[in-house]
Design a protein around this motif. Structure first.
Motif, PDB file in Angstrom:
ATOM      1  N   GLU A 150       0.823  -1.200   0.000  1.00 22.53           N
ATOM      2  CA  GLU A 150       0.000   0.000   0.000  1.00 22.53           C
ATOM      3  C   GLU A 150       0.864   1.260   0.000  1.00 22.53           C
ATOM      4  O   GLU A 150       0.502   2.273  -0.596  1.00 22.53           O
ATOM      5  CB  GLU A 150      -0.938  -0.005   1.211  1.00 22.53           C
ATOM      6  N   VAL A 151       1.992   1.208   0.693  1.00 23.15           N
ATOM      7  CA  VAL A 151       2.903   2.352   0.693  1.00 23.15           C
ATOM      8  C   VAL A 151       3.391   2.631  -0.717  1.00 23.15           C
ATOM      9  O   VAL A 151       3.459   3.785  -1.161  1.00 23.15           O
ATOM     10  CB  VAL A 151       4.097   2.101   1.631  1.00 23.15           C
ATOM     11  N   ARG A 152       3.723   1.582  -1.475  1.00 21.52           N
ATOM     12  CA  ARG A 152       4.232   1.758  -2.836  1.00 21.52           C
ATOM     13  C   ARG A 152       3.181   2.392  -3.742  1.00 21.52           C
ATOM     14  O   ARG A 152       3.529   3.120  -4.688  1.00 21.52           O
ATOM     15  CB  ARG A 152       4.672   0.406  -3.410  1.00 21.52           C
ATOM     16  N   LYS A 153       1.906   2.120  -3.490  1.00 20.24           N
ATOM     17  CA  LYS A 153       0.855   2.682  -4.331  1.00 20.24           C
ATOM     18  C   LYS A 153       0.804   4.193  -4.229  1.00 20.24           C
ATOM     19  O   LYS A 153       0.524   4.884  -5.213  1.00 20.24           O
ATOM     20  CB  LYS A 153      -0.507   2.087  -3.929  1.00 20.24           C
ATOM     21  N   ASP A 154       1.050   4.723  -3.038  1.00 19.93           N
ATOM     22  CA  ASP A 154       0.971   6.175  -2.838  1.00 19.93           C
ATOM     23  C   ASP A 154       1.902   6.556  -1.699  1.00 19.93           C
ATOM     24  O   ASP A 154       1.498   6.620  -0.544  1.00 19.93           O
ATOM     25  CB  ASP A 154      -0.463   6.600  -2.529  1.00 19.93           C
ATOM     26  N   LEU A 157       0.859   9.751   0.314  1.00 19.32           N
ATOM     27  CA  LEU A 157      -0.220   9.514   1.269  1.00 19.32           C
ATOM     28  C   LEU A 157       0.299   8.744   2.471  1.00 19.32           C
ATOM     29  O   LEU A 157      -0.091   9.016   3.620  1.00 19.32           O
ATOM     30  CB  LEU A 157      -1.363   8.747   0.604  1.00 19.32           C
ATOM     31  N   ALA A 158       1.179   7.791   2.242  1.00 20.06           N
ATOM     32  CA  ALA A 158       1.767   7.034   3.344  1.00 20.06           C
ATOM     33  C   ALA A 158       2.597   7.931   4.256  1.00 20.06           C
ATOM     34  O   ALA A 158       2.609   7.763   5.478  1.00 20.06           O
ATOM     35  CB  ALA A 158       2.625   5.897   2.799  1.00 20.06           C
ATOM     36  N   ILE A 174       3.556   1.397  10.786  1.00 16.53           N
ATOM     37  CA  ILE A 174       3.521   2.329   9.651  1.00 16.53           C
ATOM     38  C   ILE A 174       4.932   2.705   9.224  1.00 16.53           C
ATOM     39  O   ILE A 174       5.292   2.641   8.046  1.00 16.53           O
ATOM     40  CB  ILE A 174       2.727   3.593  10.017  1.00 16.53           C
ATOM     41  N   LEU A 175       5.763   3.092  10.198  1.00  7.31           N
ATOM     42  CA  LEU A 175       7.122   3.518   9.887  1.00  7.31           C
ATOM     43  C   LEU A 175       7.941   2.380   9.299  1.00  7.31           C
ATOM     44  O   LEU A 175       8.754   2.580   8.391  1.00  7.31           O
ATOM     45  CB  LEU A 175       7.796   4.070  11.145  1.00  7.31           C
ATOM     46  N   LYS A 176       7.737   1.179   9.814  1.00  6.66           N
ATOM     47  CA  LYS A 176       8.467   0.028   9.296  1.00  6.66           C
ATOM     48  C   LYS A 176       8.103  -0.238   7.837  1.00  6.66           C
ATOM     49  O   LYS A 176       8.973  -0.547   7.004  1.00  6.66           O
ATOM     50  CB  LYS A 176       8.165  -1.204  10.152  1.00  6.66           C
TER      51      LYS A 176
END
Length: 322
Positions: A150-154, A157-158, A174-176
Motif C-alpha cells: 500500500e505504501v508503494r501505491k501512494d 499519502l503514506a 507504519i514507519l516500518k
C-alpha cells in the motif's frame, strides 16, 4: 466614484439606526431593537502593516472545472482565534484571485481534528453571515497504511499517514512499512520522505523510533539523519577506542583499541536502540531479554533484532527466528 443610490442605501442606516430592526422583521429575521448604537469607522485598512500568511497555498486546475485555490494549514492545538483568521484567508483569496477557495487543516491528534472540523458561523444566531467549514485531515480519518504494498501505491499519502498517526499505537508498523519501501527508492525520492516524517513527528516519542529505523541499514540511507546517527556512532567508537588505546600505551594497542572500541560502541548503540524501540512502543522488556540484548556484540545479529523490534508483538519475539 460612489453613486448617489449607493450612498443613500447605506447612509440612511446611519441617520436612523432603528431602521435595521424594522427591515429585519420584514425579511423574517427577528433582531431585538438596539439599546445603543455607535457609529464605527468604515475604513478597514490596517493602520500598520499586518503580515498574514497561510501555511501553503495551491492553485489546482482540472480539465472541466474552474481552477481551485486550496489553503493548507497545519494545526497543532485548539486555537479559538484561528477560525476568524481562516475566514479572513478565504475572503481575501476570493477577492484577490476571483477563484473559489478551500481550506484544508491537517492535525495530529483527535481532539484538535474534531475541533477544527466543526462548522463555525459568523454573525448573529438569527442570521449567520458566513459559515466556515474546513476540510480536516487527521488521525480520525486518515488511513493507517501498514503494508509495504500500500505504501508503494501512494508514497505521499503514506508519508502523511505516518505524520498524522504519529501519536497512535500503529505508528511503529507504519514507519516500518515506509522504510521497507524506501530501501528500493532512489535518493531523490527517499531523502525528502525521511525529512518530512522526521519533521512531522517533531518531539513525539515516535521520532526516536523513526531515527532508529532510518539508521538500521547504513548502506541504504544517506540523508542528514543517517549522517548524524552514523557520526554519533563513529564518535562514540573513537572515544572508547582512544581510551582503550591509551591504556595499552603502544601504537599497536591504540589501533586495536580504536577498532575494538568502534565495534563495541556500535554494538552498544544498537542494543540501546532496540530497548528504546520497545520503550516507545510500550512493550515490557523482561530482564533476561534485556541482558541478552545488551551482552550481544555481533552487529549483524543486533541489526536483525532491531528490525524485528519495530513490529514484534513482544520483546522476546525478536529471537524467534534465530
Amino acid at each position: 466614484m460612489v453613486s448617489a443610490p449607493h450612498e443613500a442605501m447605506h447612509r440612511i442606516f446611519q441617520d436612523h439606526p432603528d431602521l435595521f430592526s424594522g427591515v429585519s422583521k420584514v425579511l423574517g429575521v427577528d433582531f431585538a431593537p438596539p439599546t445603543s448604537v455607535t457609529l464605527m469607522p468604515t475604513d478597514l485598512t490596517e493602520a500598520s502593516p499586518l503580515e498574514r500568511r497561510v501555511d501553503t497555498l495551491l492553485r489546482l486546475e482540472t480539465e472541466d472545472d474552474e481552477p481551485l485555490l486550496v489553503a493548507i494549514e497545519a494545526q497543532g492545538k485548539k486555537d479559538p482565534d484561528k477560525p476568524a483568521s481562516w475566514a479572513y484567508y478565504a475572503s481575501y483569496l476570493l477577492t484577490k484571485y476571483r477563484l473559489q477557495p478551500m481550506l484544508l487543516v491537517v492535525c495530529q491528534d483527535h481532539a484538535t481534528a474534531k475541533w477544527a472540523e466543526q462548522p463555525v458561523q459568523f454573525g448573529p444566531p438569527q442570521w449567520p453571515l458566513l459559515t466556515l467549514r474546513p476540510l480536516v485531515a487527521g488521525p480520525h480519518n486518515m488511513p493507517v497504511i501498514t503494508s509495504p504494498a500500500e505504501v508503494r501505491k501512494d508514497l505521499a499519502l503514506a508519508t502523511l499517514s505516518a505524520i498524522t498517526h504519529g501519536k497512535g499505537p500503529e505508528i511503529g508498523t507504519i514507519l516500518k512499512a515506509v522504510t521497507t519501501v524506501l530501501r528500493d527508492e532512489p535518493d531523490a525520492v527517499k531523502n525528502p520522505v525521511i525529512e518530512f516524517i522526521s519533521r512531522g513527528l517533531g518531539k513525539l516519542p515516535a521520532a526516536a523510533l523513526w531515527r532508529t529505523l532510518v539508521a538500521v541499514d547504513l548502506s541504504f540511507y544517506k540523508s542528514p539523519i543517517f549522517e548524524e546517527v552514523r557520526e554519533e556512532a563513529r564518535d562514540q567508537g573513537r572515544q572508547e577506542g582512544r581510551q582503550e588505546g591509551r591504556q595499552e600505551g603502544r601504537q599497536e594497542g591504540r589501533q586495536e583499541g580504536r577498532e575494538e572500541g568502534r565495534e563495541e560502541g556500535q554494538a552498544q548503540g544498537r542494543a540501546e536502540a532496540i530497548l528504546e524501540v520497545f520503550e516507545v512502543r510500550g512493550i515490557d522488556v523482561p530482564e533476561a531479554v534485556r541482558e541478552r540484548i545488551t551482552n550481544c556484540v555481533d552487529l549483524e545479529i543486533l541489526r536483525h533484532w532491531l528490525r524485528r523490534a519495530a513490529v514484534a508483538p513482544s520483546a522476546d519475539a525478536i529471537f524467534t527466528d534465530d
